[in-house]
Design a protein around this motif. Structure first.
Motif, PDB file in Angstrom:
ATOM      1  N   TYR A  44      33.906  13.589 -38.727  1.00 45.91           N
ATOM      2  CA  TYR A  44      32.521  14.040 -38.857  1.00 45.91           C
ATOM      3  C   TYR A  44      32.406  14.677 -40.241  1.00 45.91           C
ATOM      4  O   TYR A  44      32.828  15.807 -40.451  1.00 45.91           O
ATOM      5  CB  TYR A  44      32.192  15.054 -37.760  1.00 45.91           C
ATOM      6  CG  TYR A  44      30.726  15.386 -37.642  1.00 45.91           C
ATOM      7  CD1 TYR A  44      30.073  16.137 -38.623  1.00 45.91           C
ATOM      8  CD2 TYR A  44      29.981  14.969 -36.544  1.00 45.91           C
ATOM      9  CE1 TYR A  44      28.730  16.454 -38.518  1.00 45.91           C
ATOM     10  CE2 TYR A  44      28.639  15.284 -36.428  1.00 45.91           C
ATOM     11  CZ  TYR A  44      28.032  16.024 -37.407  1.00 45.91           C
ATOM     12  OH  TYR A  44      26.692  16.331 -37.297  1.00 45.91           O
ATOM     13  N   GLN A  45      31.837  13.939 -41.176  1.00 44.78           N
ATOM     14  CA  GLN A  45      31.862  14.366 -42.575  1.00 44.78           C
ATOM     15  C   GLN A  45      30.826  15.448 -42.871  1.00 44.78           C
ATOM     16  O   GLN A  45      29.665  15.338 -42.464  1.00 44.78           O
ATOM     17  CB  GLN A  45      31.642  13.135 -43.466  1.00 44.78           C
ATOM     18  CG  GLN A  45      32.773  12.104 -43.307  1.00 44.78           C
ATOM     19  CD  GLN A  45      32.514  10.796 -44.017  1.00 44.78           C
ATOM     20  OE1 GLN A  45      33.155   9.786 -43.717  1.00 44.78           O
ATOM     21  NE2 GLN A  45      31.582  10.765 -44.962  1.00 44.78           N
ATOM     22  N   VAL A  46      31.276  16.481 -43.603  1.00 45.31           N
ATOM     23  CA  VAL A  46      30.420  17.642 -43.852  1.00 45.31           C
ATOM     24  C   VAL A  46      30.440  18.078 -45.325  1.00 45.31           C
ATOM     25  O   VAL A  46      30.063  19.191 -45.641  1.00 45.31           O
ATOM     26  CB  VAL A  46      30.835  18.825 -42.950  1.00 45.31           C
ATOM     27  CG1 VAL A  46      30.498  18.537 -41.494  1.00 45.31           C
ATOM     28  CG2 VAL A  46      32.325  19.147 -43.096  1.00 45.31           C
ATOM     29  N   HIS A  47      30.885  17.206 -46.226  1.00 44.02           N
ATOM     30  CA  HIS A  47      30.944  17.522 -47.662  1.00 44.02           C
ATOM     31  C   HIS A  47      31.868  18.707 -47.941  1.00 44.02           C
ATOM     32  O   HIS A  47      31.561  19.579 -48.750  1.00 44.02           O
ATOM     33  CB  HIS A  47      29.545  17.787 -48.216  1.00 44.02           C
ATOM     34  CG  HIS A  47      28.640  16.592 -48.164  1.00 44.02           C
ATOM     35  ND1 HIS A  47      28.645  15.607 -49.129  1.00 44.02           N
ATOM     36  CD2 HIS A  47      27.727  16.211 -47.235  1.00 44.02           C
ATOM     37  CE1 HIS A  47      27.767  14.674 -48.805  1.00 44.02           C
ATOM     38  NE2 HIS A  47      27.204  15.005 -47.665  1.00 44.02           N
ATOM     39  N   SER A  48      33.023  18.688 -47.263  1.00 47.79           N
ATOM     40  CA  SER A  48      34.000  19.750 -47.417  1.00 47.79           C
ATOM     41  C   SER A  48      35.191  19.256 -48.235  1.00 47.79           C
ATOM     42  O   SER A  48      35.215  18.119 -48.699  1.00 47.79           O
ATOM     43  CB  SER A  48      34.500  20.196 -46.036  1.00 47.79           C
ATOM     44  OG  SER A  48      35.314  19.160 -45.462  1.00 47.79           O
ATOM     45  N   ALA A  51      38.347  13.989 -45.180  1.00 49.45           N
ATOM     46  CA  ALA A  51      39.467  13.117 -45.530  1.00 49.45           C
ATOM     47  C   ALA A  51      40.424  13.098 -44.359  1.00 49.45           C
ATOM     48  O   ALA A  51      40.473  14.045 -43.564  1.00 49.45           O
ATOM     49  CB  ALA A  51      40.165  13.606 -46.791  1.00 49.45           C
ATOM     50  N   LEU A  52      41.171  12.022 -44.254  1.00 47.01           N
ATOM     51  CA  LEU A  52      42.169  11.920 -43.197  1.00 47.01           C
ATOM     52  C   LEU A  52      43.345  11.102 -43.681  1.00 47.01           C
ATOM     53  O   LEU A  52      43.219  10.264 -44.572  1.00 47.01           O
ATOM     54  CB  LEU A  52      41.576  11.370 -41.902  1.00 47.01           C
ATOM     55  CG  LEU A  52      40.945   9.990 -41.808  1.00 47.01           C
ATOM     56  CD1 LEU A  52      40.584   9.692 -40.351  1.00 47.01           C
ATOM     57  CD2 LEU A  52      39.674   9.852 -42.643  1.00 47.01           C
ATOM     58  N   VAL A  53      44.517  11.387 -43.086  1.00 48.65           N
ATOM     59  CA  VAL A  53      45.772  10.816 -43.542  1.00 48.65           C
ATOM     60  C   VAL A  53      46.575  10.367 -42.337  1.00 48.65           C
ATOM     61  O   VAL A  53      46.447  10.942 -41.245  1.00 48.65           O
ATOM     62  CB  VAL A  53      46.557  11.856 -44.388  1.00 48.65           C
ATOM     63  CG1 VAL A  53      46.855  13.102 -43.584  1.00 48.65           C
ATOM     64  CG2 VAL A  53      47.833  11.273 -44.953  1.00 48.65           C
ATOM     65  N   THR A  54      47.424   9.342 -42.513  1.00 49.56           N
ATOM     66  CA  THR A  54      48.293   8.895 -41.428  1.00 49.56           C
ATOM     67  C   THR A  54      49.547   8.251 -41.985  1.00 49.56           C
ATOM     68  O   THR A  54      49.557   7.752 -43.125  1.00 49.56           O
ATOM     69  CB  THR A  54      47.566   7.899 -40.500  1.00 49.56           C
ATOM     70  OG1 THR A  54      48.345   7.700 -39.319  1.00 49.56           O
ATOM     71  CG2 THR A  54      47.356   6.545 -41.181  1.00 49.56           C
ATOM     72  N   ASN A  55      50.580   8.262 -41.161  1.00 46.52           N
ATOM     73  CA  ASN A  55      51.795   7.493 -41.427  1.00 46.52           C
ATOM     74  C   ASN A  55      52.112   6.585 -40.231  1.00 46.52           C
ATOM     75  O   ASN A  55      53.231   6.103 -40.103  1.00 46.52           O
ATOM     76  CB  ASN A  55      52.985   8.411 -41.737  1.00 46.52           C
ATOM     77  CG  ASN A  55      53.292   9.375 -40.590  1.00 46.52           C
ATOM     78  OD1 ASN A  55      52.621   9.398 -39.556  1.00 46.52           O
ATOM     79  ND2 ASN A  55      54.325  10.192 -40.775  1.00 46.52           N
ATOM     80  N   LEU A 105      43.720   2.661 -38.501  1.00 45.71           N
ATOM     81  CA  LEU A 105      42.869   2.318 -39.639  1.00 45.71           C
ATOM     82  C   LEU A 105      41.951   3.490 -39.934  1.00 45.71           C
ATOM     83  O   LEU A 105      41.140   3.880 -39.090  1.00 45.71           O
ATOM     84  CB  LEU A 105      42.047   1.062 -39.317  1.00 45.71           C
ATOM     85  CG  LEU A 105      41.232   0.447 -40.452  1.00 45.71           C
ATOM     86  CD1 LEU A 105      42.140  -0.037 -41.576  1.00 45.71           C
ATOM     87  CD2 LEU A 105      40.380  -0.711 -39.924  1.00 45.71           C
ATOM     88  N   LEU A 106      42.097   4.069 -41.114  1.00 42.52           N
ATOM     89  CA  LEU A 106      41.296   5.227 -41.508  1.00 42.52           C
ATOM     90  C   LEU A 106      39.984   4.765 -42.119  1.00 42.52           C
ATOM     91  O   LEU A 106      39.963   3.862 -42.957  1.00 42.52           O
ATOM     92  CB  LEU A 106      42.068   6.069 -42.528  1.00 42.52           C
ATOM     93  CG  LEU A 106      43.491   6.473 -42.147  1.00 42.52           C
ATOM     94  CD1 LEU A 106      44.111   7.277 -43.285  1.00 42.52           C
ATOM     95  CD2 LEU A 106      43.506   7.264 -40.847  1.00 42.52           C
ATOM     96  N   GLY A 107      38.876   5.413 -41.724  1.00 41.56           N
ATOM     97  CA  GLY A 107      37.573   5.044 -42.251  1.00 41.56           C
ATOM     98  C   GLY A 107      36.804   6.227 -42.798  1.00 41.56           C
ATOM     99  O   GLY A 107      36.776   7.301 -42.194  1.00 41.56           O
ATOM    100  N   ILE A 108      36.188   6.020 -43.956  1.00 39.52           N
ATOM    101  CA  ILE A 108      35.326   7.021 -44.580  1.00 39.52           C
ATOM    102  C   ILE A 108      33.963   6.372 -44.835  1.00 39.52           C
ATOM    103  O   ILE A 108      33.882   5.258 -45.360  1.00 39.52           O
ATOM    104  CB  ILE A 108      35.938   7.518 -45.910  1.00 39.52           C
ATOM    105  CG1 ILE A 108      37.100   8.474 -45.629  1.00 39.52           C
ATOM    106  CG2 ILE A 108      34.899   8.197 -46.791  1.00 39.52           C
ATOM    107  CD1 ILE A 108      36.698   9.783 -44.962  1.00 39.52           C
ATOM    108  N   LEU A 109      32.891   7.073 -44.466  1.00 39.46           N
ATOM    109  CA  LEU A 109      31.537   6.545 -44.620  1.00 39.46           C
ATOM    110  C   LEU A 109      30.885   7.115 -45.876  1.00 39.46           C
ATOM    111  O   LEU A 109      31.062   8.303 -46.192  1.00 39.46           O
ATOM    112  CB  LEU A 109      30.692   6.902 -43.400  1.00 39.46           C
ATOM    113  CG  LEU A 109      30.842   6.008 -42.156  1.00 39.46           C
ATOM    114  CD1 LEU A 109      32.272   5.985 -41.643  1.00 39.46           C
ATOM    115  CD2 LEU A 109      29.888   6.471 -41.058  1.00 39.46           C
ATOM    116  N   THR A 110      30.115   6.284 -46.567  1.00 41.94           N
ATOM    117  CA  THR A 110      29.406   6.728 -47.769  1.00 41.94           C
ATOM    118  C   THR A 110      28.053   6.031 -47.883  1.00 41.94           C
ATOM    119  O   THR A 110      27.811   5.002 -47.250  1.00 41.94           O
ATOM    120  CB  THR A 110      30.205   6.437 -49.051  1.00 41.94           C
ATOM    121  OG1 THR A 110      30.477   5.035 -49.127  1.00 41.94           O
ATOM    122  CG2 THR A 110      31.514   7.204 -49.080  1.00 41.94           C
ATOM    123  N   ALA A 111      27.200   6.606 -48.717  1.00 38.42           N
ATOM    124  CA  ALA A 111      25.925   5.981 -49.066  1.00 38.42           C
ATOM    125  C   ALA A 111      25.489   6.529 -50.424  1.00 38.42           C
ATOM    126  O   ALA A 111      24.375   7.004 -50.573  1.00 38.42           O
ATOM    127  CB  ALA A 111      24.866   6.257 -48.008  1.00 38.42           C
TER     128      ALA A 111
END
Length: 254
Positions: free
Chosen positions: A69-73, A92-96, A101-107
């Motif tokens: 849940y993106q909050v501009h942090s 942001a999110l990280v995995t090993n 599958l990591l997803g980031i939303l933008t506009a």
């Protein structure tokens, strides 16, 4: 015949399951027509769910898609198997873990995908101006290191975002950046009186390089100026549209 999902890849991430996706290839209609993946966009939830599945399958079929849940942090979290309704507030999110599958939303904001292939660690970050200035990319690198990555091995790609020619800001905006570091003046050029044009991609790349990421590259694609290819919050606002879609950037370990 339906338009295929467009997947833009970065040479620096060659060999990894990743992609910067725009609006092409989805099932949404109206102002959010295309591959709108925004859970909070006002689009029909069934269409958004279908678009998210199409996006996942275009990059890493069958993977577990995880978003926040993106909050501009400047917050980065380790990806877990939370439900969409329980997404943590972070940018942001990280995995090993393979199969995630990591997803980031933008506009208009800058999506940033990271990888240390030797350590088997990947990450995705949402860098709007506020998060970028606050250090979201630095937090992401630190989170990757906590899972065994080393910054001298990390590579990063900045995806499509609003370009300098399209990003007009006022004096107060520029002053925030100059107050943080006078060298940030390099990312602004004068516009109309009292206004400037801000280079978000250039600023994010500079932050990455200052953090020790030697291989970082940008897409040089303007979301604002390509309405058939990308969603843009600022363009929708200027047009007086009631809603706007969100595109997704993805990276994972197969």
């Amino acid at each position: 015949m339906a338009e295929p999902v467009e997947v833009i890849t970065a040479p620096v991430l060659s060999g990894l399951a990743h992609g910067f996706l725009g609006r092409r290839g989805g099932v949404s209609t109206g102002e959010t027509a295309g591959l709108n993946v925004g859970l909070g966009s006002g689009d029909a939830p069934a269409l958004v769910a279908r678009n998210r599945a199409l996006a996942r399958d275009a990059v890493l079929p069958g993977a577990r898609l995880v978003t926040v849940y993106q909050v501009h942090s400047a917050q980065c979290v380790v990806a877990q198997d939370w439900d969409d309704a329980a997404r943590p507030h972070a940018d942001a999110l990280v995995t090993n873990r393979p199969g995630v599958l990591l997803g980031i939303l933008t506009a208009d904001c800058a999506p940033v995908l990271f990888a240390d292939t030797e350590a088997g660690v990947v990450s995705a970050a949402h860098a709007g101006w506020k998060g970028a200035l606050g250090g979201v990319t630095d937090a992401t690198i630190a989170a990757m290191e906590s899972l065994g990555a080393r910054r001298e091995r990390i590579v990063a790609a900045v995806g499509p975002c609003i370009a300098q020619a399209s990003y007009e800001v006022d004096q107060a905006f520029r002053d925030r950046f100059i107050g943080d570091d006078p060298a940030n003046s390099a990312h602004f050029v004068a516009g109309k009186p009292g206004h400037y044009q801000f280079d978000l991609e250039g600023y994010v790349l500079a932050r990455l390089r200052a953090a020790g990421i030697g291989r970082a590259q940008g897409a040089a694609l303007d979301t604002y100026d390509a309405p058939a290819q990308f969603y843009s919050y600022r363009r929708s606002t200027h047009r007086g549209e009631a809603s706007y879609g969100r595109q997704i950037s993805l990276i994972g370990l197969g």
